[in-house]
Design a protein around this motif. Structure first.
Motif, PDB file in Angstrom:
ATOM      1  N   GLN A 140       0.831  -1.216   0.000  1.00  8.83           N
ATOM      2  CA  GLN A 140       0.000   0.000   0.000  1.00  8.83           C
ATOM      3  C   GLN A 140       0.861   1.260   0.000  1.00  8.83           C
ATOM      4  O   GLN A 140       0.522   2.248  -0.640  1.00  8.83           O
ATOM      5  CB  GLN A 140      -0.931   0.012   1.207  1.00  8.83           C
ATOM      6  CG  GLN A 140      -2.037  -1.004   1.144  1.00  8.83           C
ATOM      7  CD  GLN A 140      -3.081  -0.642   0.111  1.00  8.83           C
ATOM      8  OE1 GLN A 140      -2.856  -0.753  -1.086  1.00  8.83           O
ATOM      9  NE2 GLN A 140      -4.219  -0.207   0.580  1.00  8.83           N
ATOM     10  N   GLN A 141       1.947   1.231   0.749  1.00  6.59           N
ATOM     11  CA  GLN A 141       2.840   2.389   0.841  1.00  6.59           C
ATOM     12  C   GLN A 141       3.805   2.456  -0.346  1.00  6.59           C
ATOM     13  O   GLN A 141       4.633   3.354  -0.423  1.00  6.59           O
ATOM     14  CB  GLN A 141       3.633   2.332   2.147  1.00  6.59           C
ATOM     15  CG  GLN A 141       2.768   2.439   3.371  1.00  6.59           C
ATOM     16  CD  GLN A 141       3.527   2.057   4.636  1.00  6.59           C
ATOM     17  OE1 GLN A 141       4.730   1.829   4.630  1.00  6.59           O
ATOM     18  NE2 GLN A 141       2.803   1.983   5.741  1.00  6.59           N
ATOM     19  N   GLU A 142       3.681   1.486  -1.238  1.00  4.75           N
ATOM     20  CA  GLU A 142       4.522   1.387  -2.428  1.00  4.75           C
ATOM     21  C   GLU A 142       6.001   1.281  -2.088  1.00  4.75           C
ATOM     22  O   GLU A 142       6.864   1.774  -2.804  1.00  4.75           O
ATOM     23  CB  GLU A 142       4.237   2.533  -3.391  1.00  4.75           C
ATOM     24  CG  GLU A 142       2.803   2.508  -3.899  1.00  4.75           C
ATOM     25  CD  GLU A 142       2.495   3.596  -4.904  1.00  4.75           C
ATOM     26  OE1 GLU A 142       3.390   4.402  -5.240  1.00  4.75           O
ATOM     27  OE2 GLU A 142       1.345   3.634  -5.368  1.00  4.75           O
ATOM     28  N   ASN A 143       6.295   0.618  -0.959  1.00  3.06           N
ATOM     29  CA  ASN A 143       7.680   0.335  -0.580  1.00  3.06           C
ATOM     30  C   ASN A 143       8.195  -0.924  -1.265  1.00  3.06           C
ATOM     31  O   ASN A 143       9.384  -1.202  -1.214  1.00  3.06           O
ATOM     32  CB  ASN A 143       7.802   0.173   0.934  1.00  3.06           C
ATOM     33  CG  ASN A 143       7.563   1.478   1.651  1.00  3.06           C
ATOM     34  OD1 ASN A 143       7.815   2.549   1.114  1.00  3.06           O
ATOM     35  ND2 ASN A 143       7.061   1.403   2.859  1.00  3.06           N
ATOM     36  N   CYS A 144       7.285  -1.695  -1.841  1.00  6.81           N
ATOM     37  CA  CYS A 144       7.663  -2.894  -2.576  1.00  6.81           C
ATOM     38  C   CYS A 144       6.567  -3.216  -3.581  1.00  6.81           C
ATOM     39  O   CYS A 144       5.523  -2.583  -3.596  1.00  6.81           O
ATOM     40  CB  CYS A 144       7.896  -4.070  -1.633  1.00  6.81           C
ATOM     41  SG  CYS A 144       6.398  -4.802  -0.974  1.00  6.81           S
ATOM     42  N   THR A 145       6.847  -4.181  -4.417  1.00  6.15           N
ATOM     43  CA  THR A 145       5.860  -4.684  -5.375  1.00  6.15           C
ATOM     44  C   THR A 145       5.819  -6.202  -5.238  1.00  6.15           C
ATOM     45  O   THR A 145       6.717  -6.805  -4.635  1.00  6.15           O
ATOM     46  CB  THR A 145       6.254  -4.326  -6.822  1.00  6.15           C
ATOM     47  OG1 THR A 145       7.491  -4.990  -7.127  1.00  6.15           O
ATOM     48  CG2 THR A 145       6.372  -2.825  -7.027  1.00  6.15           C
ATOM     49  N   CYS A 146       4.820  -6.799  -5.807  1.00  7.34           N
ATOM     50  CA  CYS A 146       4.739  -8.259  -5.818  1.00  7.34           C
ATOM     51  C   CYS A 146       5.957  -8.834  -6.527  1.00  7.34           C
ATOM     52  O   CYS A 146       6.549  -9.815  -6.074  1.00  7.34           O
ATOM     53  CB  CYS A 146       3.465  -8.726  -6.513  1.00  7.34           C
ATOM     54  SG  CYS A 146       1.953  -8.270  -5.665  1.00  7.34           S
ATOM     55  N   GLU A 147       6.332  -8.209  -7.628  1.00  8.82           N
ATOM     56  CA  GLU A 147       7.472  -8.703  -8.397  1.00  8.82           C
ATOM     57  C   GLU A 147       8.764  -8.656  -7.581  1.00  8.82           C
ATOM     58  O   GLU A 147       9.548  -9.609  -7.584  1.00  8.82           O
ATOM     59  CB  GLU A 147       7.641  -7.910  -9.693  1.00  8.82           C
ATOM     60  CG  GLU A 147       8.757  -8.446 -10.552  1.00  8.82           C
ATOM     61  CD  GLU A 147       8.896  -7.719 -11.876  1.00  8.82           C
ATOM     62  OE1 GLU A 147       9.697  -8.194 -12.691  1.00  8.82           O
ATOM     63  OE2 GLU A 147       8.223  -6.698 -12.092  1.00  8.82           O
TER      64      GLU A 147
END
Length: 72
Positions: free
Chosen positions: A15-22
């Motif tokens: 949610q915080q865009e600190n990571c992605t699924c990839e």
């Protein structure tokens, strides 16, 4: 390096865009490769996992998703 203590923590990072699924999948694939000497994995579907992670990331960008959508 990604370390998630819970699913909630992982979702918060997404949610915080600190990571992605990839990125998470890449991290865990690296961990598998580092432990390959253990013979703990019969088969690893690296390409499929990365493809699915990319699809989930695109879906997250374009529409709202259910909580379990980000889990592979």
């Amino acid at each position: 390096m990604f370390e998630f203590s819970s699913i909630e923590h992982y979702h918060a990072q997404l949610q915080q865009e600190n990571c992605t699924c990839e990125l998470a999948v890449q991290q865990y694939l690296r961990r598998i490769k580092n432990k390959i000497h253990l013979n703990a994995f019969i088969e690893v579907f690296e390409e499929e996992a990365l493809e699915k992670a990319q699809q989930l990331d695109q879906k997250r960008k374009s529409e709202s998703t259910a909580k379990l959508d980000s889990l592979l």
